[in-house]
Structure formats: C-alpha cells, structure tokens
Design a protein around this motif. Structure first.
Motif, PDB file in Angstrom:
ATOM      1  N   VAL A  50       0.842  -1.199   0.000  1.00 21.77           N
ATOM      2  CA  VAL A  50       0.000   0.000   0.000  1.00 21.77           C
ATOM      3  C   VAL A  50       0.876   1.247   0.000  1.00 21.77           C
ATOM      4  O   VAL A  50       0.680   2.173  -0.790  1.00 21.77           O
ATOM      5  N   ARG A  51       1.874   1.261   0.867  1.00 23.21           N
ATOM      6  CA  ARG A  51       2.719   2.453   1.008  1.00 23.21           C
ATOM      7  C   ARG A  51       3.530   2.725  -0.253  1.00 23.21           C
ATOM      8  O   ARG A  51       3.844   3.882  -0.553  1.00 23.21           O
ATOM      9  N   SER A  52       3.896   1.687  -1.002  1.00 28.37           N
ATOM     10  CA  SER A  52       4.701   1.881  -2.212  1.00 28.37           C
ATOM     11  C   SER A  52       3.856   1.950  -3.479  1.00 28.37           C
ATOM     12  O   SER A  52       4.386   2.110  -4.578  1.00 28.37           O
ATOM     13  N   ALA A  53       2.522   1.849  -3.335  1.00 22.84           N
ATOM     14  CA  ALA A  53       1.634   1.843  -4.503  1.00 22.84           C
ATOM     15  C   ALA A  53       1.661   3.190  -5.223  1.00 22.84           C
ATOM     16  O   ALA A  53       1.889   4.244  -4.611  1.00 22.84           O
ATOM     17  N   HIS A  54       1.410   3.137  -6.529  1.00 25.64           N
ATOM     18  CA  HIS A  54       1.408   4.331  -7.375  1.00 25.64           C
ATOM     19  C   HIS A  54      -0.027   4.637  -7.796  1.00 25.64           C
ATOM     20  O   HIS A  54      -0.722   3.747  -8.296  1.00 25.64           O
ATOM     21  N   PRO A  55      -0.522   5.856  -7.581  1.00 27.33           N
ATOM     22  CA  PRO A  55      -1.917   6.169  -7.931  1.00 27.33           C
ATOM     23  C   PRO A  55      -2.161   6.058  -9.434  1.00 27.33           C
ATOM     24  O   PRO A  55      -1.254   6.271 -10.247  1.00 27.33           O
ATOM     25  N   ILE A  56      -3.401   5.766  -9.801  1.00 29.08           N
ATOM     26  CA  ILE A  56      -3.773   5.818 -11.208  1.00 29.08           C
ATOM     27  C   ILE A  56      -3.872   7.286 -11.637  1.00 29.08           C
ATOM     28  O   ILE A  56      -3.956   8.189 -10.797  1.00 29.08           O
TER      29      ILE A  56
END
Length: 345
Positions: A207-213
C-alpha cells in the motif's frame, strides 16, 4: 454634470427567452416507467412523458445554453418550434431559466448558502456514478472495490499537499488560520484507510509503495491548481468533497454492503467509515460559511470564478471514478499499481 441613469435590479424577465439558458441542474433517470428527476440545488422536479420523448427533451436541453435562439434550437434538435417554445415557457414559469441580476457584491451569507446547496446537488450527482450501484449489486470485480479504497487512500494522503498549497498562495491573511486549522485536522487521516486495506488483505508495504492511477493524480492536481488560483474557490471545494452529516449513515451502510458484495468482511471498511465520521464531527463541509463570515460580501466577479472551479472539480470526481472502474476491471493490471522504473524498459 453628467446625469446618472438608474439601472434596473433585474433584466427584463422575458429577455432570456430570446436566448434561453437553463440553470445548472442534474437529470436522474431511475427507470423508463418512472418520472425523470430534474434536480436544481435542493429542489427537484418530476418530469413525466405526456407528449414527446425523454430523448427529445434532453436534446432540447443540450441547446439551452444561452447561445441559441428558439428557432435555432428547434432546427438543431429536430423538435418543432411550437414544442420548443412550450418547453422554454414551462421552464421559465418554474424559475428554472438563468436570470442574471447585475451585482457588484453578493452578501456573504447568501453566497455561502448558495454554494452549500449547489455542492449538495453535485455531491449527490457524484454519488449517482454507476460505480457505487454496481459495487453494491456485485456487478463489478472485487478488485474494483479494493481499487476504490486504495485510490481513496492516495487521495486522502494528498490532503497536506493541496491544503499547504492553499496556505502558501493565500492572498488574504485573515483566511490563513482557518486553512491552518484544517491542515492540522487532515494531515494524517490516510492511516485509517491504510488500516482498511490491510484488513482486506493488502500487505502494508505494498500500500505504502503503490502508485496512484492517473485519474487520482488528475483529481489531486486539479485541487492544487484551484488552491493556487483562488483561495475562496479552494475553501468552497471542501463543501463538495468533505463528508456531510445528512449523508453519513446512508454512505456508511452503502460502503458496508459494497464490501460484503465484493467478498470482503463487513467490518473491513470500519476505518474508512471512522474517517468519514471524524470529518463530519469537525464540520469541514461548513468551512465556506466560516470563510464568508470572515470576508463579508463577495465580489460578483469572484463568485463566478468559484462556481466554475467547483463545477470543474465535480467532473474531476467523475473522471476519478471512471478510471477506477476502467483500471481495476482489467484482469491484467497490477494491483496495487507499481511504478515503472528504468530497468522495466
């Protein structure tokens, strides 16, 4: 001495019939056998089919933009001129056509009340997006519900970014304390949504390393741009995106139903609902009222800027929801989304 000719408070009430323009509204179709709803602020009107079709009416509506005469509307829509005149006359009698009142300033309380009513309408229009009904009915992949929470996490996490932008570009020092208090209230709320995602089975580090769309980036960047352009516009935007007390219970129940339909534990969304409840308690949706009590009357020219920025933001939310459905419905996409680095080329 130059004579001063008094100007009328209101333009000839029939003048707008030459180039009729509809007030901003939302049309809502529940089903083909029920009246169509026309929502204007906090008012709604039921439109039944006695003559003609909904398609014809909506086609006429498209040209009620103040740039077309009645004969032009008839020609462009394919609806006979007599029917167009009847439609325009009915809308006029109901007070649904735009009528301009030349004014240099708008009383602050009047302005705040109008913004609040319009934001209530637009917020509910945002809620009409098929994403929410489809999730409740189980018509979308479970990943779409996960994506909604994940992208909302990114969006909530961005709050310090757009609030600090508003503070940095604030041109009226009287509003800085209001924005600063708002910043303190909102700076760390993303952790609650992180808790929901972990309960839904997504590892915290992912979650913390996720990249927004891109739809999420676009929404956040629009908020930042509004904050740079006009402080009052940004404060008015909080009336659109902050949780409202009247909608809290219904929104919470809808969220729980969607979680269950997607196959997640009902209580997995409790942290999200808790975040909504905190915002309601803080009355963040009422910041525009606080701002106008500080500022007093609002220049008419600035009022138009505020409304247009709000309308653009409303459509940013539509795009945000469109792309959540698009991205998270694709079985081949990475969830959570990852950044692409040089070695991925």
């Amino acid at each position: 001495m130059t004579a001063v000719i008094p100007q009328p408070d209101i333009i000839d009430p029939l003048a707008e019939l030459d180039y009729p323009r509809l007030r901003h509204c939302t049309f809502r179709e529940l089903s083909s056998d029920q009246p169509m709803l026309m929502i204007v602020g906090r008012e709604h009107f039921e439109i039944s089919e006695e003559e003609g079709t909904r398609t014809a009416l909506l086609t006429v509506k498209r040209y009620l933009d103040g740039r077309h005469t009645i004969p032009e509307i008839a020609k462009l829509s394919g609806v006979d001129e007599a029917s167009v005149r009847q439609i325009v006359s009915t809308l006029h009698e109901a007070g649904l056509l735009r009528r301009e009142t030349p004014t240099e300033y708008i009383p602050g309380d009047v302005f705040a009340a109008q913004i609040d009513a319009s934001c209530e309408m637009w917020a509910r229009q945002i809620g009409f997006h098929h994403l929410f009904a489809d999730l409740e009915h189980g018509d979308l992949r479970r990943e779409v519900f996960l994506g909604l929470i994940l992208e909302t996490y990114h969006y909530v996490k961005s709050a310090p970014k757009h609030i600090s932008t508003a503070i940095a570009h604030c041109r009226d020092e009287r509003l800085v304390p209001l924005l600063s208090e708002y910043f303190v209230d909102e700076w760390n709320h993303a952790g609650m949504l992180l808790g929901s995602l972990v309960q839904m089975g997504v590892p915290e580090e992912q979650v913390r390393s996720a990249h927004p769309i891109i739809g999420t980036w676009s929404l956040v960047n629009n908020l930042c741009e509004i904050a740079r352009q006009d402080t009052l516009s940004y404060i008015a935007c909080t009336s659109l995106f902050e949780a409202r007390a009247d909608d809290f219970e219904g929104g919470a129940a809808s969220m729980r139903r969607a979680a269950v339909a997607a196959g997640f534990p009902e209580d997995s969304v409790d942290p999200v609902i808790r975040h909504m409840g905190i915002d309601v308690q803080a009355e963040h949706a009422s910041l525009i009222g606080q701002a106008t009590r500080i500022l007093g009357d609002i220049p008419g020219r600035q009022a138009h800027v505020v409304v247009n920025n709000l309308h653009d933001l409303k459509h940013s939310y539509d795009q945000f929801h469109d792309q959540i459905v698009q991205y998270y419905s694709d079985i081949s996409n990475y969830i959570p989304r990852v950044k692409v680095d040089y070695f991925s080329l």
